[in-house]
Write a protein that holds these residues in place. Sequence first.
Motif, PDB file in Angstrom:
ATOM      1  N   PHE A 117     -38.481  -7.972  -3.847  1.00  0.00           N
ATOM      2  CA  PHE A 117     -38.637  -9.390  -3.552  1.00  0.00           C
ATOM      3  C   PHE A 117     -39.284 -10.066  -4.758  1.00  0.00           C
ATOM      4  N   VAL A 118     -38.723 -11.200  -5.156  1.00  0.00           N
ATOM      5  CA  VAL A 118     -39.288 -11.956  -6.272  1.00  0.00           C
ATOM      6  C   VAL A 118     -39.458 -13.412  -5.865  1.00  0.00           C
ATOM      7  N   ARG A 119     -40.489 -14.039  -6.442  1.00  0.00           N
ATOM      8  CA  ARG A 119     -40.693 -15.483  -6.257  1.00  0.00           C
ATOM      9  C   ARG A 119     -40.521 -16.143  -7.619  1.00  0.00           C
ATOM     10  N   LEU A 120     -39.676 -17.145  -7.679  1.00  0.00           N
ATOM     11  CA  LEU A 120     -39.440 -17.827  -8.941  1.00  0.00           C
ATOM     12  C   LEU A 120     -40.630 -18.714  -9.299  1.00  0.00           C
ATOM     13  N   LEU A 121     -41.030 -18.657 -10.553  1.00  0.00           N
ATOM     14  CA  LEU A 121     -42.144 -19.463 -11.042  1.00  0.00           C
ATOM     15  C   LEU A 121     -41.664 -20.761 -11.683  1.00  0.00           C
TER      16      LEU A 121
ATOM     17  N   ASP B 247     -37.633 -23.227 -12.139  1.00  0.00           N
ATOM     18  CA  ASP B 247     -36.183 -23.272 -11.944  1.00  0.00           C
ATOM     19  C   ASP B 247     -35.518 -22.414 -13.014  1.00  0.00           C
ATOM     20  N   THR B 248     -34.636 -21.539 -12.599  1.00  0.00           N
ATOM     21  CA  THR B 248     -33.983 -20.656 -13.561  1.00  0.00           C
ATOM     22  C   THR B 248     -32.665 -20.142 -13.008  1.00  0.00           C
ATOM     23  N   HIS B 249     -31.803 -19.710 -13.898  1.00  0.00           N
ATOM     24  CA  HIS B 249     -30.514 -19.159 -13.499  1.00  0.00           C
ATOM     25  C   HIS B 249     -30.699 -17.707 -13.057  1.00  0.00           C
ATOM     26  N   VAL B 250     -30.116 -17.358 -11.932  1.00  0.00           N
ATOM     27  CA  VAL B 250     -30.267 -16.019 -11.359  1.00  0.00           C
ATOM     28  C   VAL B 250     -28.899 -15.363 -11.247  1.00  0.00           C
ATOM     29  N   GLU B 251     -28.804 -14.142 -11.728  1.00  0.00           N
ATOM     30  CA  GLU B 251     -27.579 -13.354 -11.581  1.00  0.00           C
ATOM     31  C   GLU B 251     -27.887 -12.118 -10.757  1.00  0.00           C
TER      32      GLU B 251
ATOM     33  N   GLU C 123     -37.724 -23.244  -8.216  1.00  0.00           N
ATOM     34  CA  GLU C 123     -39.114 -22.812  -8.277  1.00  0.00           C
ATOM     35  C   GLU C 123     -39.689 -22.599  -6.879  1.00  0.00           C
ATOM     36  N   SER C 124     -40.468 -21.516  -6.722  1.00  0.00           N
ATOM     37  CA  SER C 124     -41.164 -21.141  -5.478  1.00  0.00           C
ATOM     38  C   SER C 124     -40.246 -20.488  -4.450  1.00  0.00           C
TER      39      SER C 124
ATOM     40  N   GLU D 205     -39.738 -10.161 -16.726  1.00  0.00           N
ATOM     41  CA  GLU D 205     -40.196  -9.918 -18.094  1.00  0.00           C
ATOM     42  C   GLU D 205     -40.320 -11.207 -18.902  1.00  0.00           C
ATOM     43  N   ARG D 206     -39.485 -12.196 -18.607  1.00  0.00           N
ATOM     44  CA  ARG D 206     -39.594 -13.445 -19.366  1.00  0.00           C
ATOM     45  C   ARG D 206     -40.463 -14.486 -18.645  1.00  0.00           C
ATOM     46  N   GLY D 207     -41.122 -14.068 -17.569  1.00  0.00           N
ATOM     47  CA  GLY D 207     -42.071 -14.941 -16.898  1.00  0.00           C
ATOM     48  C   GLY D 207     -41.457 -15.968 -15.988  1.00  0.00           C
ATOM     49  N   ALA D 208     -40.191 -15.793 -15.621  1.00  0.00           N
ATOM     50  CA  ALA D 208     -39.529 -16.756 -14.742  1.00  0.00           C
ATOM     51  C   ALA D 208     -39.734 -16.407 -13.271  1.00  0.00           C
ATOM     52  N   ALA D 209     -40.212 -15.196 -12.981  1.00  0.00           N
ATOM     53  CA  ALA D 209     -40.401 -14.770 -11.592  1.00  0.00           C
ATOM     54  C   ALA D 209     -41.522 -13.753 -11.546  1.00  0.00           C
ATOM     55  N   GLU D 210     -42.043 -13.536 -10.358  1.00  0.00           N
ATOM     56  CA  GLU D 210     -43.053 -12.509 -10.151  1.00  0.00           C
ATOM     57  C   GLU D 210     -42.698 -11.690  -8.915  1.00  0.00           C
ATOM     58  N   LEU D 211     -43.074 -10.437  -8.918  1.00  0.00           N
ATOM     59  CA  LEU D 211     -42.832  -9.560  -7.774  1.00  0.00           C
ATOM     60  C   LEU D 211     -43.830  -9.868  -6.675  1.00  0.00           C
ATOM     61  N   ILE D 212     -43.370  -9.764  -5.430  1.00  0.00           N
ATOM     62  CA  ILE D 212     -44.266 -10.001  -4.304  1.00  0.00           C
ATOM     63  C   ILE D 212     -44.012  -8.906  -3.249  1.00  0.00           C
TER      64      ILE D 212
END
Length: 221
Positions: free
Chosen positions: A174-178, A180-184, A198-199, A214-221
């Motif tokens: 599970f990840v939470r976006l920090l 707005d970013t493109h997700v594949e 975001e969020s 790794e690029r800081g666009a999301a964090e693990l939860i």
Amino acid sequence: MDIDDILREVDPTFHSIPQGQRDLQDLTRAYVAERCAPELLHYPADGLMDRVHEKIKQQIEKVEEMTGVEDPKTNFALIVIQNELERYRWILRSYIRERIRKIHKHTLHYLSTDELRSRLSEIELKYATTRQTRLHQHYLSSFLAEFPPQLQNLNDTSGNLTMIDSPDLDSAVFVRLLRDTHVESRGVDNDAAFDGKESQIYILRWSDAKPLVERGAAELI
């Protein structure tokens, strides 16, 4: 850009948070990420662990100074400090224990390349190397010595087959976006690509989520 840069963008008051509290937040975030990721993550290289150890040392010294003082205010402050100290200790122990669990499970894997070895701290690398050496010596004395020399290696990769057990990088996380970013995302039947907000929280394969983290666009939860 790291997680602190992201937090600085979304929360202008980030720098107003005391360093000790920020370190506790970073340690907690590192622990949660380590628990959620199927593979060993990079050991913090920004001095976080040194600051945490120093904080614990200072708190222990403060508790020793305040112990035995017959004053209600001092006793209350002592309880608060002890609770904070135990919180630091619990998170730190849990973080280290989780990393050791992963090293135990896939020791050869994390010693197999320079990139993987770089994820370990100096102490972890020494521990993993010593453990694997002694384990191999134990196997040799127990049964491997009876095998032909070419079958005594535990890291044989001949014949397009490997004896090195590796983590499952396609495990779900599970990840939470920090931001707005493109997700594949790769699926069983088909793949998907979309613009994440975001969020928002998504469930992805770790191999798909890893670049975002790794690029800081999301964090693990």
